[in-house]
Scaffold this active site. Sequence first.
Site, PDB file in Angstrom:
ATOM      1  N   SER A 114       0.839  -1.129  -0.085  1.00  0.00           N
ATOM      2  CA  SER A 114      -0.060   0.063  -0.073  1.00  0.00           C
ATOM      3  C   SER A 114       0.859   1.247  -0.035  1.00  0.00           C
ATOM      4  CB  SER A 114      -0.897  -0.024   1.173  1.00  0.00           C
ATOM      5  OG  SER A 114      -1.911   0.894   1.183  1.00  0.00           O
ATOM      6  N   ASP A 143      -2.989   6.506  -3.272  1.00  0.00           N
ATOM      7  CA  ASP A 143      -1.731   6.030  -2.790  1.00  0.00           C
ATOM      8  C   ASP A 143      -1.088   4.914  -3.375  1.00  0.00           C
ATOM      9  OD1 ASP A 143      -3.760   3.976  -2.501  1.00  0.00           O
ATOM     10  OD2 ASP A 143      -3.478   3.550  -0.421  1.00  0.00           O
ATOM     11  N   ASP A 175      -1.099   1.376  -4.101  1.00  0.00           N
ATOM     12  CA  ASP A 175      -1.924   0.445  -4.581  1.00  0.00           C
ATOM     13  C   ASP A 175      -3.461   0.865  -5.073  1.00  0.00           C
ATOM     14  OD1 ASP A 175      -2.876   0.717  -2.013  1.00  0.00           O
ATOM     15  OD2 ASP A 175      -3.498  -1.144  -1.950  1.00  0.00           O
ATOM     16  N   ASP A 228      -6.114   2.164  -3.846  1.00  0.00           N
ATOM     17  CA  ASP A 228      -7.374   1.744  -3.366  1.00  0.00           C
ATOM     18  C   ASP A 228      -7.822   3.051  -2.774  1.00  0.00           C
ATOM     19  OD1 ASP A 228      -5.611   1.446  -1.231  1.00  0.00           O
ATOM     20  OD2 ASP A 228      -6.657  -0.258  -0.587  1.00  0.00           O
TER      21      ASP A 228
END
Length: 477
Positions: free
Chosen positions: A109, A258, A260, A262
Amino acid sequence: MTPAEGPDVRARLDAIVKAYDVRGIVGEGLTAETVEALGAGFADEVVAPGGRIVVGHDMRDSSPGFAAAFARGATRRGADVVAIGLCSTDESYFASGSIDAPAAMFTASHNPAAYNGIKFSRAGAQGISLDTGLASIRDRAADYLEQGITDVPATGTVTTADVLADYAAHLRSLVDLRGIRPLKIVVDAGNGMGGLTVPAVLGEAAGLPALPLEIVPLYFELDGTFPNHEANPLEPANLVDLQRAVVEQGADLGLAFDGDADRCFVVDERGGAVSPSAVAAIVAVREIERVRATGEEEVAVIHNLITSRFVPETIENEGAIAVRTRVGHSLIKDRMRETGAVFGGEHSAHYYFRDFWGADNGMLAAMHVLAEFGAQEAPLSELAARFTPYSLSGEINSVVDDVPAAYTRIVEAFTGRADFDELDGLTVTGITAESEPFWWFNVRPSNTEPLLRLNVEGADAATMAAVRDEVLALIRT
């Protein structure tokens, strides 16, 4: 894979298997051998023999190798792997939901380049936590590390699939942006997976028709070393480039994703950060109105306990039921399913949608903001102000060696002045007269770092600042 030696196998796994996912430093706690064992344990826990597992990964240097190791472990235990390659985390949820198969997404992440990890889903993009299967996966992996993985007679296969175009088309089917006024948007992908998904969903890279959007790209090159700034827009320092670019470009707004992709953060035309709680309130209103138009009467919306008070007020003003929960994506996914909630919002900029299998999707939240903003003529700063009537501190982290002692200091200082609850950490709500401004704060330990996280809200900036400073002094004593 040969059996691991030494008594520290389980301790090493305990260190990287967190409450809701796996997270660790590459080459230390997180190795190809460990990942292969986790793949075998995951297959045993969530897949019937011959069943499928979706495996995707982000742009970190270690991610393709880890995804391959995980697939090896899973196929050795009889699972068939659908490898979707480079993707965002919410794209892996789409794959899990659309083919009704468990998924493993390799990403850390927003964490720095030295880290990697795994976000797991059961079939249909449902969450997994320590309480709902992750502990069993960890323990099975420990057994395999100690004893070796035993191949089943019918090992699984690996096939590849590209789901990006289908993912983009699905999101466009949920939020129609074709009729909005033309908007100029600066998007900071932070060298993360937004560099892949934004051109597909908001542009024409997936073969979809053009939208009335002019996208100004910032750091779209996929690079897991994060050469420009950390891909963590929750930290104000990582928004500076976007804020500057929005003003310089004369853009209508900015979006920051961010690592990743999501989570999505929004910046107005002046470069001001729009509170994720404001985004949650905007999307909540839209989703409540949408399902009401279809005849749905009992509508629930989830918010976690650190969103602004204005979020549950907005939900209830719309005649819907506000469901307060703890922080955490797997927990909120479970609550989405249990309550049938149409939407869920967290102040960390995770946004959950019933029409997206109850999973979180920052891109979808951004599309709702674009739809709402693009349907009227006011600047975004004006629209956001209507959904931000109170003053929030944002999340403030402090390194704390003794959390119980910090809690004791807080309780002693606020006893008689406030009510306490321990739904998630410690929430302290001021006992105030009607003529006095309200305030509340929450302190809770991080699941992944040695930090105590503080969030404060007050009816006005002065009230919030006074409470914030008093609590910080108690925490950092």
